[in-house]
Design an enzyme around this catalytic site. Structure first.
Site, PDB file in Angstrom:
ATOM      1  N   ILE A  82      -8.535  -3.287  -4.931  1.00  0.00           N
ATOM      2  CA  ILE A  82      -9.000  -2.228  -3.998  1.00  0.00           C
ATOM      3  C   ILE A  82      -7.789  -2.181  -3.214  1.00  0.00           C
ATOM      4  CG2 ILE A  82     -10.316  -1.764  -2.023  1.00  0.00           C
ATOM      5  CD1 ILE A  82     -12.441  -3.601  -2.724  1.00  0.00           C
ATOM      6  N   ASP A 133       1.966  -8.065  -0.282  1.00  0.00           N
ATOM      7  CA  ASP A 133       1.227  -8.990  -1.170  1.00  0.00           C
ATOM      8  C   ASP A 133       1.821 -10.376  -1.472  1.00  0.00           C
ATOM      9  OD1 ASP A 133      -0.788  -9.753  -3.052  1.00  0.00           O
ATOM     10  OD2 ASP A 133      -1.589  -7.753  -3.430  1.00  0.00           O
ATOM     11  N   ASP A 192       3.061 -13.666   2.748  1.00  0.00           N
ATOM     12  CA  ASP A 192       1.880 -14.665   2.986  1.00  0.00           C
ATOM     13  C   ASP A 192       1.380 -14.156   4.365  1.00  0.00           C
ATOM     14  OD1 ASP A 192       0.010 -16.223   3.541  1.00  0.00           O
ATOM     15  OD2 ASP A 192       1.023 -18.087   3.032  1.00  0.00           O
ATOM     16  N   VAL A 193       0.038 -13.391   4.557  1.00  0.00           N
ATOM     17  CA  VAL A 193      -0.197 -12.992   5.914  1.00  0.00           C
ATOM     18  C   VAL A 193      -0.659 -14.196   6.885  1.00  0.00           C
ATOM     19  CG1 VAL A 193      -0.936 -10.429   4.933  1.00  0.00           C
ATOM     20  CG2 VAL A 193      -2.753 -12.459   5.301  1.00  0.00           C
ATOM     21  N   SER A 229     -16.603  -6.268   5.525  1.00  0.00           N
ATOM     22  CA  SER A 229     -17.516  -6.228   4.201  1.00  0.00           C
ATOM     23  C   SER A 229     -18.886  -5.837   4.711  1.00  0.00           C
ATOM     24  CB  SER A 229     -17.308  -7.385   3.811  1.00  0.00           C
ATOM     25  OG  SER A 229     -18.569  -7.781   2.830  1.00  0.00           O
ATOM     26  N   TYR A 270     -16.438 -17.013   4.415  1.00  0.00           N
ATOM     27  CA  TYR A 270     -15.967 -15.444   4.422  1.00  0.00           C
ATOM     28  C   TYR A 270     -16.489 -14.531   5.235  1.00  0.00           C
ATOM     29  CZ  TYR A 270     -15.347 -11.017   1.848  1.00  0.00           C
ATOM     30  OH  TYR A 270     -15.368  -9.720   1.705  1.00  0.00           O
ATOM     31  N   LYS A 300     -15.438 -12.043   7.960  1.00  0.00           N
ATOM     32  CA  LYS A 300     -15.504 -10.555   8.189  1.00  0.00           C
ATOM     33  C   LYS A 300     -16.362  -9.911   9.458  1.00  0.00           C
ATOM     34  CE  LYS A 300     -12.884  -9.687   4.647  1.00  0.00           C
ATOM     35  NZ  LYS A 300     -11.895  -8.979   4.545  1.00  0.00           N
TER      36      LYS A 300
HETATM   37  N1  LIG Z   1     -14.643  -6.352  -4.044  1.00  0.00           N
HETATM   38  C1  LIG Z   1     -15.535  -6.249  -3.034  1.00  0.00           C
HETATM   39  O1  LIG Z   1     -17.038  -6.183  -3.565  1.00  0.00           O
HETATM   40  C2  LIG Z   1     -15.645  -6.128  -1.629  1.00  0.00           C
HETATM   41  C3  LIG Z   1     -16.685  -5.956  -0.860  1.00  0.00           C
HETATM   42  C4  LIG Z   1     -16.373  -6.090   0.635  1.00  0.00           C
HETATM   43  C5  LIG Z   1     -15.186  -6.369   1.149  1.00  0.00           C
HETATM   44  N2  LIG Z   1     -14.107  -6.474   0.347  1.00  0.00           N
HETATM   45  C6  LIG Z   1     -12.844  -6.849   0.972  1.00  0.00           C
HETATM   46  O2  LIG Z   1     -12.192  -5.644   0.276  1.00  0.00           O
HETATM   47  C7  LIG Z   1     -10.669  -6.200   0.541  1.00  0.00           C
HETATM   48  C8  LIG Z   1     -10.203  -6.372  -0.835  1.00  0.00           C
HETATM   49  O3  LIG Z   1     -10.858  -6.914  -1.987  1.00  0.00           O
HETATM   50  P1  LIG Z   1     -10.560  -7.203  -3.427  1.00  0.00           P
HETATM   51  O4  LIG Z   1     -11.867  -7.201  -4.154  1.00  0.00           O
HETATM   52  O5  LIG Z   1      -9.626  -6.054  -3.923  1.00  0.00           O
HETATM   53  O6  LIG Z   1      -9.916  -8.528  -3.050  1.00  0.00           O
HETATM   54  P2  LIG Z   1      -8.819  -9.236  -4.207  1.00  0.00           P
HETATM   55  O7  LIG Z   1      -9.153 -10.687  -4.114  1.00  0.00           O
HETATM   56  O8  LIG Z   1      -8.884  -8.704  -5.569  1.00  0.00           O
HETATM   57  O9  LIG Z   1      -7.563  -8.676  -3.596  1.00  0.00           O
HETATM   58  C9  LIG Z   1      -7.040  -9.406  -2.529  1.00  0.00           C
HETATM   59  C10 LIG Z   1      -5.656  -8.982  -2.265  1.00  0.00           C
HETATM   60  O10 LIG Z   1      -5.034  -9.684  -1.289  1.00  0.00           O
HETATM   61  C11 LIG Z   1      -3.869 -10.534  -1.535  1.00  0.00           C
HETATM   62  N3  LIG Z   1      -3.920 -11.747  -0.935  1.00  0.00           N
HETATM   63  C12 LIG Z   1      -4.709 -12.753  -0.767  1.00  0.00           C
HETATM   64  N4  LIG Z   1      -4.209 -13.688  -0.297  1.00  0.00           N
HETATM   65  C13 LIG Z   1      -3.200 -13.368   0.594  1.00  0.00           C
HETATM   66  C14 LIG Z   1      -2.147 -13.705   1.461  1.00  0.00           C
HETATM   67  N5  LIG Z   1      -2.095 -14.889   2.007  1.00  0.00           N
HETATM   68  N6  LIG Z   1      -1.227 -12.819   1.869  1.00  0.00           N
HETATM   69  C15 LIG Z   1      -1.001 -11.522   1.224  1.00  0.00           C
HETATM   70  N7  LIG Z   1      -1.882 -11.257   0.405  1.00  0.00           N
HETATM   71  C16 LIG Z   1      -2.849 -11.884   0.106  1.00  0.00           C
HETATM   72  C17 LIG Z   1      -4.283 -10.893  -3.005  1.00  0.00           C
HETATM   73  O11 LIG Z   1      -3.013 -11.212  -3.741  1.00  0.00           O
HETATM   74  C18 LIG Z   1      -5.082  -9.672  -3.610  1.00  0.00           C
HETATM   75  O12 LIG Z   1      -3.905  -8.237  -3.633  1.00  0.00           O
HETATM   76  C19 LIG Z   1     -10.868  -7.721   0.805  1.00  0.00           C
HETATM   77  O13 LIG Z   1     -10.535  -7.799   2.188  1.00  0.00           O
HETATM   78  C20 LIG Z   1     -12.315  -7.948   0.737  1.00  0.00           C
HETATM   79  O14 LIG Z   1     -12.703  -9.024   1.641  1.00  0.00           O
HETATM   80  C21 LIG Z   1     -14.368  -6.371  -0.921  1.00  0.00           C
END
Ligand SMILES: NC(=O)c1ccc[n+]([C@@H]2O[C@H](COP(=O)([O-])OP(=O)(O)OC[C@H]3O[C@@H](n4cnc5c(N)ncnc54)[C@H](O)[C@@H]3O)[C@@H](O)[C@H]2O)c1
Length: 250
Positions: A17, A36, A62-63, A144, A157, A161
């Site tokens: 996303i 990232d 690393d955030v 979320s 998680y 959120k």
């Molecule tokens: N996919 C879904 O269904 C969904 C639903 C609700 C909310 N979200 C939220 O949307 C966001 C993106 O979701 P997604 O499905 O793309 O998740 P994902 O796990 O595919 O991507 C997460 C991203 O964060 C990066 N990341 C992880 N740890 C990190 C760190 N310590 N420092 C820097 N970067 C880091 C990863 O490399 C990746 O690019 C997240 O906040 C997730 O909670 C997703």
């Protein structure tokens, strides 16, 4: 080109996303910093933006680590001279094991809180001084829709959120005088590369109870990020917008 000359940071912006947010912000004219921990994903997305004529850099970050976040903010200012938009998207999510309460240990709990809550806090601390200089800023915190019903196998998680909502409301009050708007987005279950890998495509094929009866994809979230990043949303702050085809109301 609503974001021409703006500089936007997307944490976790290299894949899934976050990648869609990075590409969308670049299409609107923003210079995008892809922060990232996945250096390869970040570099690939930055290259994609540049190949399409946009501007982007990838900064391995690393955030959860203050030194890493501060270095990322500095790299942004060194490259582009300013910071206007922060999308706090990075989180531990799809890769987390589905653990019950008994299976969730304190290390796993702490790691989720470190990335999902301390991360956005550190990023905000690093970018707000730059936003204050120009009395303009947009911070978008990704929450979320799972906070509405909870999830017995993602207790940490969902808690993190929900924390994002409190963080958004408090931060909006803290930086309103600086003309910085802070809002959050609550995505519904979204089919992206990470969730397909974690759960398979079948996860999305169940009964679709939402008013808009189709599978949610990353692109469904981009318009709201662009709106909240732009002047179009200049009198909106402290809000949470559920983007899930109408499944939940918040
Ligand atoms: N996919 C879904 O269904 C969904 C639903 C609700 C909310 N979200 C939220 O949307 C966001 C993106 O979701 P997604 O499905 O793309 O998740 P994902 O796990 O595919 O991507 C997460 C991203 O964060 C990066 N990341 C992880 N740890 C990190 C760190 N310590 N420092 C820097 N970067 C880091 C990863 O490399 C990746 O690019 C997240 O906040 C997730 O909670 C997703």
């Amino acid at each position: 080109m609503r974001l021409k000359d703006r500089v936007a940071i997307v944490t976790g912006g290299g894949i899934s996303i976050g990648r869609a947010y990075s590409l969308g912000l670049a299409r609107e004219g923003a210079k995008v910093v892809i922060a990232d921990i996945d250096a390869e994903g970040a570099a690939k997305t930055a290259a994609e933006i540049k190949a399409a004529g946009g501007e982007a850099i990838a900064v391995k970050t690393d955030v959860a680590n203050k030194a890493s976040v501060d270095a990322m903010a500095k790299a942004t200012v060194d490259a582009y001279g300013r910071i206007d938009v922060l999308v706090n998207n990075a989180a531990l999510f799809a890769k987390l094991p589905l653990h019950t309460l008994d299976e969730t240990d304190v290390e796993e709990w702490d790691r989720v809180m470190a990335v999902n809550l301390r991360g956005p806090f550190l990023c905000v601390k690093a970018v707000v001084p730059e936003m204050r200089k120009r009395k303009w800023g947009r911070i978008i915190n990704i929450s979320s829709s799972s906070i509405i019903c909870g999830n017995a196998k993602r207790i940490h998680y969902v808690t993190s959120k929900m924390g994002i909502i409190g963080f958004t409301r408090s931060l909006a009050a803290a930086v309103g005088d600086d003309n910085i708007c802070v809002n959050s987005i609550m995505p519904g279950a979204t089919m992206d590369d990470s969730t397909i890998e974690a759960y398979g495509k079948e996860w999305y094929q169940g009964p679709l109870t939402r008013p808009i009866k189709r599978i949610q994809v990353p692109e469904d979230l981009v318009g709201t990020v662009l709106f909240l990043s732009s002047d179009d949303s200049s009198f909106i702050t402290g809000q949470a917008i559920c983007v899930d085809g109408g499944e939940f109301k918040y």
